[in-house]
Every structure is written in structure tokens, then in C-alpha cells.
Scaffold this active site. Structure first.
Site, PDB file in Angstrom:
ATOM      1  CB  CYS A   2      35.216  54.886  22.708  1.00 26.78           C
ATOM      2  SG  CYS A   2      35.209  56.039  24.099  1.00 26.78           S
ATOM      3  CG  HIS A  62      33.141  58.803  21.337  1.00 27.00           C
ATOM      4  ND1 HIS A  62      32.970  57.474  21.704  1.00 27.00           N
ATOM      5  CD2 HIS A  62      33.312  58.802  19.981  1.00 27.00           C
ATOM      6  CE1 HIS A  62      33.024  56.726  20.617  1.00 27.00           C
ATOM      7  NE2 HIS A  62      33.231  57.495  19.577  1.00 27.00           N
TER       8      HIS A  62
END
Length: 1273
Positions: free
Chosen positions: A48, A303
């Protein structure tokens, strides 16, 4: 350095498994772009951070155009990368191809697999998270090395390179010493700074003075002088990258942490105050924000996603908050009544209208309510069951993803009335306009073809959230939400406002894209379109099995083929979007000889045969809406009868296949060993099917039996043992009940007893039970002889080889006869002459179970035939006796228990006496206790005159002999301690441990324990034990405690002047409340320890009153005044505001000036109570106030509350020097790993055996991020 900074941990966020890349199934094409017409990037497991940076570079138009300007002549061709003599610059080539796919290929998300392969990464690298700031520098370095000796070798420097200058001014001679530094990104501090502009001011405006003991040696003066150090921005790049230092290291705790405080940054910023040269116009210093990379999570896991401003308007921006309203209004108005009756169509339409083609499972019910105005339970549950089961039953349409939390469509389902919508929209290219893209995007969503056009875009729009594969529109004001919290901004990207985009680039994703990449994108779009069409066709194909009526006959309520050789069903493949009428015409064409009406009925193959359910009557409905799926059986007939027999349809007439059992004693004698399916069992079995609506009496008639015949159902779980089978006779009332009402199902056995067989010796009746003893009961038992170990000369023990033998046995044989047969089979008559032995069963682990009673039969003893028994030394119990295990003091270990045989009528006292004799123990200070359910010593057997049978003791139970006399029945024996107050209270630095044991010493019979309470050492002294009824009140307990000899000198007016603490491990835990509450209600049991404390005034605490120890901070010092007790009434309001008000009224202070914190003794830290109070609108429901009695504070008796008066003390830090010292000691202890040293430290500082800190979770070794680049010089 940041190799495992974002390694996945418990508090982190779930990632894909690290075993490999996450890819879609090969057969399913990737979905097209969503409503915003922008493509995301797939997450390979932990990439990510890479996806967020790549999207930022893609939406930096100048960067991607510089990259696209490099042609194959300079970069080479990927087809030649394996040739040793070719110089192929793989990284920029793969980056070009990725950018072209993101811009031009019609897919929801692109893959970075080829790009990461060019980096030299493997699967483990792709699943490991790294820091995006580090990646930004390493990727730029890799690009610069890859583009050496090309026209693009300096484009990174042109776009991102800037310089700063550090100056030191001598205050004596005025000499200025300067040093210039280059940067590609500015790293700014977050801790202790309110925002970006303040951080830049501290870096480039504030001066650092060298004075006092920190002087500067001037090269001009050649001496130590006073000087001023400053820094300025000398050269500004077109694109300014700002990295926020949100991750820091706490050297006191030796651990990382994330700064989650508020940190603002402007949408536009003027850098003139921070620059060295300020003569140019303001536009030269003005920057606007266009990308924010956001990190969500903690310092060990999280994330990344990114907010990006679309400068070229390539995406279709829609106001996020208006989209659901339009959908809801449209859905309610456009949905027709016939479609509401089909839950398959309704759910498919709901999911299809989502951009991601998926819906959270817990939100699906609300979407259904918005769609049809009714819930699933009211509308569909009666016919289709729970919604979760319905989704699982239609797995060819729906698929559960993300561990079952989301439901998605396997393919776009067709509309139940109209034909499917048109294919995906064409490839966007240089000539594409926004209108066709918008119209084709709308065609993907059923029911939205007539949706009104989007309103004109407001100023400042075109911000998108790019979260891996998902791209959504956001408002510009949503950026402010990323100022603080666990989800907050991590990198900022600014561009000069002077940079203007040409008009040809607006809404043109193919602008400046090389022709060969345009051709590549067009070819990929053609392949994708072809794959989607093929997948759509294959996904809508259903295979049906047609059963024709002339091939079947009706037997016993079910349809069965007339001929075994003839093929039962005909397979037919058809598009599920076609109608039932189309299917009927196809069958007519295939069956030329068919005459008359044709009915198509859904059938299912059951164990009894084929059964018919619902008939398809509406020729206009599609097969999909009619519920016809792959594998469906359709029966083709005239709808009335088959071969002259009327056929009953529906679930209530489902046939049941029963096993009819009959005795065959006469045939068995003739055949010499029995007939039927079971050979010598003496019973014959026959499978017969019956309609579920027929009665049991009709079944008896169909079997040709008289009314005197008995029908029996096999008892669940089989017989009682010994191989015989048990059956229950159906009462006469059951003869009028149907098979469905009797809950008979496929495979159940039905015993038929004719009158002439009921008197046979094979059948024995007892009430409504029939026991069938057939020759198959005469089976066997395996007996194993386990001899005792014997000594072998000079070599220790020797174990004889175990002997085994199979002994013929039946359920009616006595166990003593089994033992005699086993001894004879094993030839042990001489060896065991005069030796007592018994038979014992063995469990799965090989442990010997209690001996079986030899006076009982095999069946009555609970012994199963064809199992093993052990022949062991020892006496077998009689029928009136009981075999028990026992141990002394503690719960027994396997194989170390004592064994004893007693009469069932023996009392507890007699049993105890016999056990003491067996264990060779003397005296009468012993009692017996049971083992509880977790095999630990449990409650005592209080009634010594009760018999073992009255106490429901069972064969094989275990008792524990425990030292000590039993208190009288209904009485408790409690240990009493005295709380000795400290003599003096000096001003102290807060001792962090509360209720901890400090020192233990024994003087004769007196035990003293030093405990740290409220920062001072107090003494706990044992004063004896009391025996008191469990029905006595707390007040009576206090009164009896005062009668102990050790408390004769303690003088109190009434028991209310005593406070009773409950102790756990010599630690004060909670105060016992309620003077008139019984000890039973207070849940006190024998063996509990408590402590009494003498008070200066009466006290009767309520259930929600908490005794707190309050310490006021000493202004200007890291210490506290002596603790004072405060009783806080939290019954009405347990919030921090209530506690703050109580403290303010007690000490005469202003509530707004108080800062409170709770001390955590185990971690040596302070947890501050928030001063923030939420303003709730009158229209909104009032939110429940935060409770200090619940999570996360859990205030209880004895907790220490620190108080800071902010009017006279600006220090908000509650920690003391001793807190820091304890932390250092514990870290040193953990580093050394010496538990002995740790225990010594605890003793020296006066801390009890508190809960040990668990082992620190081992993290994966840190691996530095790297990108492999070839040599191109």
C-alpha cells in the site's frame, strides 16, 4: 532502517497472506472502472505504501510527461531484457507501462507485479511493509541511476531538487560562515509543533544562539565567540515534498511511538518568509497542495492511502454526500412490484449498483430495507430462510469475500425483465470526451440509465481518495480530518501555482502518451472486452437435466426409472437470460412426438427416488428469475398423472426411504447362519420408500401386515451394551400420525414384529421397549494380562511381555465367567492360583479405568463387545460396593492416585478413616474434598455423617484428603490481618506500587508484611482466624474480629469505625460494603483472607462510592504532598467532570483549573483524564457520558489520583523521578534476562510480587528497503 517499521501486529491492519501475490482467478476478467473513471492499484500483500506513492507520481502531470518523453531508443525494449549485450532500462520502462495502464486501460485496478519484479523484489518483499518516505528517496535514486546518459537523466533534479543554506554569524566580527545543502524533500518535526508553517518558522526563521558555555569558534577571530546560527531556503523546486516526522523513539521506554496530535497544514502556502532571496513576486513563492499520503495505524503496523487533487480532470468527480440520496430516490420510484417477489433479483440489483460490486454483509439488510421498504425477515424469511443461508445456497451468483464480511457478485446478473445492459465502455483515449465516458459508466449500473446529469463541479473539487484498488470522490474539507489521530497525514506534496496545464491535457488521459503505449492499451482493452464477453456468456449458461415422463413410473410415492439400461436424464445447456417459454419451445422441437400439454416441474433426486416440487407456469419470466440454476432437474410431463397414477407434488409430499427390518428365524435355521443383508444377524432388511404425508397405519397396510403386528423404531444411540439392539414400540395413537409428524427421515429403521414372532426368545419386551438378541450378539472380548514388574539381577526392573486373548462373550454373560474364560485362554491358572485379580477397562490414553463388578452381566456392566479389557491384580468390587481414587493434599497426578473399595452405604467419616489407614496417616485433623470440573481441589464434604450414595458419589470418583478440621456446617473459617497505620507522612515522590508486598518477617507465630499504600509504607500483621456463620452480617463479622486476643488493645466505639479490605496474595483489593449484608451475599468462602483498618470516623460506603487516595502535586517539583482519602459518590455521574467537581469542592479550587490522572502501578505510568466535554445538539440524542468505573480507567478502591492545579503549576507531566527509575530498572532487568536479579530488585524497593511482565513479542528482523538497478554508464 525502516525495514519492519510497519510490520503487521495485533493492533495493525489485516494484510493478505505472505505466501504469494493476491490475484484473481484466471477465469474471471478484472472488473471495469467505477463511476469516477479512475483506476486503482492492486495490493500485493503489503505494498500500500508503494501504491500511494505511484498514484502521486502519476497525478504529477509534469513527472509522467517527462517519463513518457523517453522513447525506446534511449530506454531499450523489454523484449530484449534477457539478452546479455542489450542495455534495457527496465525500471523506467515498466513504470511507463504501469502509468499507461492506469490512464488508458479499462480495469478497476492495475497490477504492480511487473514493476516490483524489475525492482528485484520477491514475494516476501512484496508482503512486507516499508516506510513511504524512505521509498520516495530510494525510488528517485533508482530512477536517476536508470536514466544515466539519457535525456531524462536530470528530470528528477529539475522537478524536485532544492537547496538550503546554513549560516553562522559571528557577533564579534560579523563574519558569516555558510554551508549549502541539497534536498529532494523537506523533513519537518511534528512533536511539540502545531502545524507546518510553525515548523518551517522554527527551521528557517528562528535563530539558534551559541552563548554561555556553548560558544562558537570563529575562523576569522580565531577564538570562542557568541554567534547565531540560522537556515534559509536558497532554491525552491517546482514540486515541494514535505515528510512529517510522525514516528519517534522514546529513549526512556526504549520503544517507538506515533505522534497522533493535531498538526495542520495549509492548502496554499507562501514560502517567502523562509527564503534567502525575497525580491521576486509572490507567485514565485506560492505553492498549492495536490497530494496527501495518509498513514492509518500505529508504529508497528498500519495502512497507507492517498488524497490526490486531479489537476487534469481525468476522473469524474461527484459530491460524495449527494450520491446515496439520488440512488435511494431512484430505487424506490423505479422498482416494480413483480421484481420484489424475487429475492435473487433484488439482492443482485443492490450489489450491482455499488461501485465496488460488493456490499458489507451487515449493511445488506439496511440496503434491502431502503430498496423495497421491508426487511428480509418480513418479506422473504418464511420461504427462503435466513439471508446468510440464502446467499450460500446461491453460490453461483454470490460470493463471500474478506473472510465472509462482504458479499459480491460473481458476474453481473441479468435483469429479470429486460435484456442485459450493453458491454463495458470503450477505451478512453485522446479523442474521448467526458460525456461518453459518463454515459457508459452509468450503463454498468442497472436501473440508472435515466439518472439525471451531474451538477456542475464546484470550485476546489476533483479531490479523490485512492486506497489501493478503490477510488472515491472526497471533498476538499475532508483533508482537515487528517490533521490528527491514528489516521493522519504522513507526506505532503505541493506544486508551484505558476505551473499551468495546457488546455489539451484537460480530460484527456492519452495526452503525451507515446504511440506504442497507446497501441498497447488499445490491445489490452480489446482483450479485456473479449474476455468479459466470453465470461458473461459462460457465466450465464446453465446446464439442465431433463427427465421425460414416459421413462418413469410411480412407486411408493417416488418416481423411478422404468428401465435401468435407458438413460434417465437428457442434458441441455441454455442461456439463463432466456425465458421459460423459450425453454418450452426448445423441448417441443427436440421431442417431435410429444402430444398435448407440457408442464415443466422442478424436481430433485432423493434417496427414495425423484420427487416433484413447483411447476413453472409463467412463460414470460427468465430462467434466472425463475431460480433455474446449473444442475437443476426439470421433469417434463402433462402436469396431472404418470402412467395413470396421480403424482403429488410439493415439499410436504417428499418421500422417505425407510429400512424395513423383519425377523427371519426359520430361514436362518435352514440356511445355517442367517439370511438377509447382515448375514447371520437373524434379521432381514429391505429399503422401501413412502410419501411423507402417509400415516404409519397406511405404511403397515402397504407392508401387508395385520393390525396385531407391532411397528418399532430403533432407539437412538443403540442398545445398552453387549451387542443387543433396543427398539421402541409405536403406541396405537401414532398409527394416525404421518411420517413427517413422527420426524422419520431417510435411512431410519422400522422393525416389524408379527404376532407369531413376539413370543420368541430372540425378542424380549419390557414396557414399550423391545430388545433383540440375535446370533450376532455372541461375539468376543479381548482380554490383556498386565503382569507386575519384577526385579532382574543387577539390571533393574524387567517387564514381562503382555499376553492377549480373544474370549467369546455375549451380552448376557456374567463378568466373572468372562474372567475365568480369559484365565483359561491365557493359561494362567497356576500363576494366579490364590491371587486376587479383576477386569478393568482401558480408555483411549491407555489409562486403567475402575474395575468392573463381576456379579453383573456384560450388558449391565456397560462393557461393549469387541472392546478390550485388562486383567490386573486387585479385588473387584461387589454390586453394593464402590471403587474410589484418592490423593493427599493436592489434585492427583495420573497413575499416582490411591485406590480403595468401600460400601455405597458408608459415611464420609468411615470413608475418610479407611483412606487414612490406606495412606498410613494418623490423627483426626483431616477432611475430604471433591475435585471440581477442571480437576482441581474443590469444595469440602461438609456432612461427615452422610452416605456416599446420598452425596451422589459415583464409581471411579476421586477424593482429596486435606489437612485441617472442618468448620461446623454453614460456618466459614477466615484469616484476619490488621492494617497498621504509618507513623508519619513526609512530602514524598510518589511510590508507584500500590497494595504490593514489601517485606516478610516471621517472629514466633506473628507474620508481618510491609505494603506500599499511597506512597507510605504500612504494616499488615496477621492476628488470627475466626469461625463465623455464612449467614452472619458484615457488622457481626467486625464485632467478632474485635474479640480476637491480638486486637484487645484496639479500641473503637462501634464496628462502623472499622474498614474491611479483602486480601489477595497479601494485597489490598477491595472494601467490603453493606453493614447488614450477609457473608454469603458478599461471596466470602472458607479460606478467604481479609484485613481490618481502624478509622477515625464512622464509614458506611455505598455500592457506587469509591475510596480514592488523592495526591496534590507540589508546584515546581516532580513530587506530591502526602495522600489523602476521598470518598467519591459515582452513583449518579461516574464521569471525569463529576470527580473533578468533587475534588474542587473538597479542596476549594476551580474545577476548570484541575488536571487529573490515574496512576498505573504495573507500568509506572499515569493515565490522564480528558478535560474535553462534547457539545451535543438538542435535536440529537444525548450521548452516554464517559464512565471512570469502566474502560479504560476502571477506578476501584485504593487507586491513586494525581491532581495538578494549572493555575500555579504549568507542568502537565505527572511522572516522577522514581517512576523513571523503576522503568529503567525493569528494562535493565529484561535486558539481562535474569529473573533472580529481578526478584532482588523487587524486594529492595519494597514491591510485592506483582504480575510479571510477559515476554516481549519477537518481531521479524528489520530488512532495509532496496531497489536493484543495472549499470548503464
Amino acid at each position: 532502517m525502516f525495514g519492519s517499521l510497519f510490520e503487521e501486529q495485533g493492533e495493525g491492519y489485516s494484510l493478505a497472506p505472505s505466501g504469494g501475490r493476491v490475484v484473481k482467478g484466471e477465469g474471471e476478467p478484472p472488473p471495469p472502472r467505477g463511476r469516477v473513471n479512475l483506476s486503482g492499484i492492486k495490493n500485493q500483500g503489503g505494498t500500500c505504501y508503494l501504491n500511494s506513492l505511484l498514484q502521486t507520481l502519476l497525478f504529477t502531470p509534469e513527472f509522467r510527461e517527462e517519463l513518457f518523453s523517453l522513447g525506446p531508443k534511449e530506454l531499450g525494449c523489454l523484449e530484449d531484457k534477457d539478452k546479455p549485450e542489450a542495455k534495457v532500462r527496465v525500471i523506467p520502462l515498466e513504470l511507463q507501462r504501469l502509468f499507461a495502464r492506469l490512464l488508458l486501460v479499462d480495469q478497476q485496478s492495475a497490477s504492480t507485479a511487473d514493476l516490483t519484479d524489475s525492482f528485484g523484489w520477491n514475494n516476501s518483499e512484496e508482503s512486507r511493509q516499508h516506510d513511504v518516505q524512505e521509498l520516495n528517496r530510494i525510488l528517485f535514486s533508482a530512477l536517476e541511476h536508470s536514466l544515466v546518459d539519457t535525456s531524462g537523466s536530470a528530470f528528477i533534479q529539475r522537478l524536485y531538487h532544492g537547496t538550503t543554506v546554513n549560516s553562522i554569524l559571528c557577533k564579534e566580527c560579523g563574519n558569516i560562515s555558510q554551508r549549502q545543502e541539497d534536498y529532494l524533500d523537506l523533513t519537518v518535526c511534528v512533536r511539540g509543533v502545531c502545524g507546518l508553517e510553525r515548523a518551517l518558522w522554527d527551521m528557517f526563521v528562528e535563530e539558534e544562539m551559541f552563548e554561555g558555555s556553548n560558544l562558537y569558534r570563529c575562523g576569522q577571530c580565531d577564538q570562542l565567540v557568541t554567534a547565531a546560527k540560522s537556515a534559509k531556503l536558497r532554491k525552491l523546486p517546482p514540486f515541494l515534498t514535505v515528510s512529517l516526522l510522525r514516528f519517534n523513539f522514546d529513549f526512556a521506554r526504549c520503544e517507538r511511538y506515533k505522534e497522533t496530535g493535531r498538526y495542520t497544514f495549509p492548502l496554499t502556502i507562501n514560502l517567502r518568509p523562509f527564503c534567502e532571496q525575497t525580491e521576486d513576486e509572490d507567485s514565485e513563492y506560492s505553492y498549492e497542495l495536490f497530494s496527501v499520503i495518509i498513514h492509518k495505524g500505529g508504529c508497528y503496523g498500519g495502512h497507507y492511502h492517498v488524497y490526490i487533487k486531479d489537476m487534469d480532470h481525468l476522473g469524474l468527480w461527484e459530491p460524495p454526500d449527494t450520491k446515496p440520496k439520488v440512488q435511494k430516490k431512484k430505487e424506490v420510484r423505479a422498482y416494480t412490484e413483480p421484481e420484489k417477489d424475487d429475492p435473487l433479483s433484488v439482492l443482485s440489483s443492490i450489489i450491482a449498483q455499488e461501485e465496488s460490486r460488493s456490499v458489507l454483509l451487515d449493511q445488506l439488510g439496511q440496503r434491502l430495507m431502503d430498496k423495497i421498504g421491508s426487511s428480509w425477515s418480513k418479506k422473504y424469511r418464511k420461504l427462503h430462510g435466513p439471508i446468510g443461508k440464502f446467499l450460500q445456497n446461491h453460490s453461483d451468483v454470490f460470493v463471500l469475500v474478506n473472510n465472509g464480511t462482504q458479499v459480491a457478485l460473481k458476474a453481473n446478473p441479468p435483469s429479470p425483465v429486460t435484456q442485459p445492459s450493453s458491454p463495458a465502455h470503450p477505451t478512453p483515449g485522446p479523442s474521448s470526451s467526458p460525456d461518453p465516458i459518463h454515459n457508459n459508466t452509468a450503463n454498468h449500473l442497472p436501473g440508472l440509465e435515466t439518472e439525471p446529469k451531474t451538477a456542475p463541479e464546484p470550485q476546489g473539487s476533483h479531490w479523490f481518495d485512492l486506497n489501493d484498488s478503490t477510488v472515491t470522490s472526497i471533498h476538499e474539507r475532508d483533508i482537515e480530518k487528517m490533521y490528527q489521530g491514528k489516521e493522519s497525514a504522513y507526506m505532503l506534496f505541493y506544486r508551484k501555482t505558476l505551473l499551468r496545464r495546457p488546455s489539451g491535457a484537460l480530460r484527456n488521459p492519452g495526452y503525451q502518451v507515446p504511440p506504442h503505449l497507446l497501441e498497447m492499451a488499445e490491445e489490452e482493452n480489446r482483450r479485456l472486452q473479449q474476455r468479459r464477453e466470453e465470461f458473461e456468456a459462460s457465466n450465464n449458461s446453465v446446464e439442465l437435466r431433463l427427465h421425460l415422463a414416459p421413462r418413469y413410473s410411480l412407486e411408493n410415492g417416488a418416481l423411478k426409472p422404468i428401465s435401468i439400461e435407458q438413460k434417465e436424464a437428457t442434458n441441455l445447456t441454455l442461456d439463463r437470460r432466456r425465458t421459460v417459454g423459450d425453454l418450452r419451445m426448445i423441448i417441443y422441437q427436440k421431442q417431435d412426438l410429444w402430444e398435448g400439454d407440457m408442464a415443466l416441474t422442478v424436481a430433485r433426486s432423493l434417496p427414495a427416488g425423484l420427487h416433484l416440487y413447483n411447476t413453472l407456469t409463467d412463460d414470460e419470466v427468465s430462467l434466472y428469475s425463475a431460480g433455474i440454476l446449473t444442475g437443476t432437474d426439470l421433469f417434463v410431463w402433462n402436469g396431472r398423472e404418470i402412467c395413470g397414477a396421480t403424482v403429488q407434488t410439493g415439499a410436504e409430499w417428499e418421500p422417505v426411504l425407510l429400512t424395513v427390518v423383519r425377523p427371519s428365524l426359520g430361514e436362518e435355521e435352514e440356511a445355517g447362519g442367517g439370511v438377509g443383508e447382515e448375514g447371520g444377524s437373524g434379521l432381514t432388511k429391505e429399503s422401501r420408500g413412502f410419501a411423507g404425508r402417509v400415516t404409519l397405519g397406511e405404511v403397515r397396510e402397504a407392508l401387508g401386515e395385520t393390525q396385531e403386528s407391532l411397528l418399532c423404531q430403533e432407539k437412538r444411540g443403540g442398545g445398552e451394551g453387549g451387542g443387543a439392539s433396543g427398539w421402541r414400540v409405536f403406541p396405537p395413537g401414532d398409527m394416525q400420525r404421518t411420517l413427517k409428524e413422527l420426524a422419520l427421515k431417510d435411512g431410519d429403521a422400522l422393525l416389524v414384529l408379527e404376532p407369531q414372532t413376539q413370543d420368541s426368545s430372540v425378542f424380549s419386551m419390557s414396557g414399550d421397549m423391545v430388545t433383540v438378541t440375535t446370533p450376532s450378539d455372541c461375539r468376543w472380548l479381548q482380554v490383556e494380562y498386565r503382569p507386575e514388574r519384577r526385579k532382574r539381577g543387577g539390571e533393574g526392573e524387567e517387564e514381562e511381555e503382555r499376553m492377549r486373548a480373544k474370549v467369546p462373550a455375549s451380552g448376557n454373560m456374567l463378568m466373572c465367567e468372562v474372567k475365568q474364560r480369559a484365565i483359561a485362554e491365557l493359561q494362567l491358572q497356576e500363576r494366579l492360583a490364590g491371587v486376587a485379580c479383576c477386569l478393568r477397562q482401558v480408555d483411549r490414553t491407555g489409562k486403567l479405568l475402575p474395575p468392573v463388578c463381576e456379579e453383573l452381566s456384560v450388558r449391565d456392566a456397560g462393557v461393549r463387545l469387541m472392546t478390550s479389557l485388562s486383567l490386573c491384580p486387585g479385588t473387584a468390587p461387589k454390586d453394593t460396593q464402590m471403587f474410589l481414587y484418592f490423593s493427599v493434599g493436592t489434585a492427583p497426578s495420573s497413575g499416582l492416585e490411591g485406590e480403595i473399595i468401600v460400601e455405597r452405604s458408608s459415611t464420609v467419616k468411615q470413608c475418610l478413616k479407611k483412606m487414612l489407614e490406606s495412606a498410613r496417616l494418623e490423627g483426626d485433623g483431616w477432611h475430604l474434598r471433591r475435585l471440581d470440573w477442571c480437576e482441581e481441589v474443590g469444595e469440602a464434604l461438609m456432612d461427615e455423617e452422610a452416605s456416599l450414595s446420598e452425596l451422589k458419589m459415583s464409581h471411579g470418583d476421586t477424593l482429596v484428603i486435606t489437612e485441617g478440621r472442618l468448620p461446623p456446617k454453614g460456618f466459614l473459617k477466615l484469616s484476619v490481618w490488621l492494617y497498621v497505620e504509618p507513623s508519619a507522612y513526609p512530602v514524598v515522590s510518589m511510590e508507584t506500587e500500590v497494595n504490593g508486598m514489601a517485606a516478610v518477617s516471621t517472629e514466633g507465630q506473628r507474620l508481618e508484611v510491609m505494603t506500599a499504600v499511597g506512597g507510605a509504607m504500612v504494616e499488615l500483621r496477621t492476628v488470627g482466624q475466626v469461625e463465623i456463620s455464612e449467614e452472619a452480617t458484615l457488622e457481626e463479622l467486625k464485632t467478632q474480629v474485635l474479640t480476637l486476643p491480638a486486637l484487645q488493645n484496639v479500641c473503637v466505639p462501634t464496628p462502623a469505625f472499622l474498614r474491611v479490605w479483602q486480601l489477595e496474595g497479601q494485597r489490598l483489593t477491595c472494601i467490603l460494603r453493606g453493614q447488614q449484608h450477609t457473608l454469603r451475599k458478599l461471596k466470602l468462602s472458607s479460606g478467604v483472607e481479609f484485613c481490618v483498618q481502624q478509622l477515625l470516623r464512622e464509614e458506611d460506603l455505598g455500592p457506587k462510592e469509591v475510596l480514592l487516595r488523592v495526591q496534590i502535586g507540589v508546584p515546581g517539583e516532580r513530587g506530591y504532598y502526602p495522600p489523602e482519602e476521598l470518598v467519591w459518590d459515582a452513583s449518579r455521574d461516574p464521569s471525569p467532570r463529576s470527580l473533578r467537581s468533587a475534588l474542587a469542592s473538597t479542596y476549594g479550587l476551580s474545577p476548570d483549573s484541575l488536571l487529573l490522572a490515574k496512576h498505573q502501578p504495573h507500568t509506572h505510568t499515569w493515565e490522564t483524564f480528558s478535560n474535553w466535554s462534547q457539545q451535543v445538539s438538542k435535536r440529537k440524542k444525548k450521548k452516554k457520558a464517559e464512565s471512570l468505573l469502566g474502560a479504560p480507567f476502571h477506578l476501584k478502591d485504593g487507586d491513586i489520583i494525581g491532581v495538578k492545579n494549572l493555575l500555579i503549576d504549568n507542568n502537565r507531566d505527572f511522572s516522577t523521578q522514581q517512576d523513571e527509575q523503576r522503568l529503567r530498572e525493569e528494562k535493565e532487568q529484561r535486558r539481562k534476562g535474569g529473573q533472580c536479579a529481578g526478584a532482588e530488585v523487587e524486594t529492595n524497593r519494597g514491591v510485592g510480587p506483582e504480575k510479571k511482565m510477559g515476554p516481549i513479542k519477537a518481531r521479524k528482523p528489520e530488512v532495509a528497503l532496496s531497489i536493484n538497478v543495472g549499470v548503464f554508464r
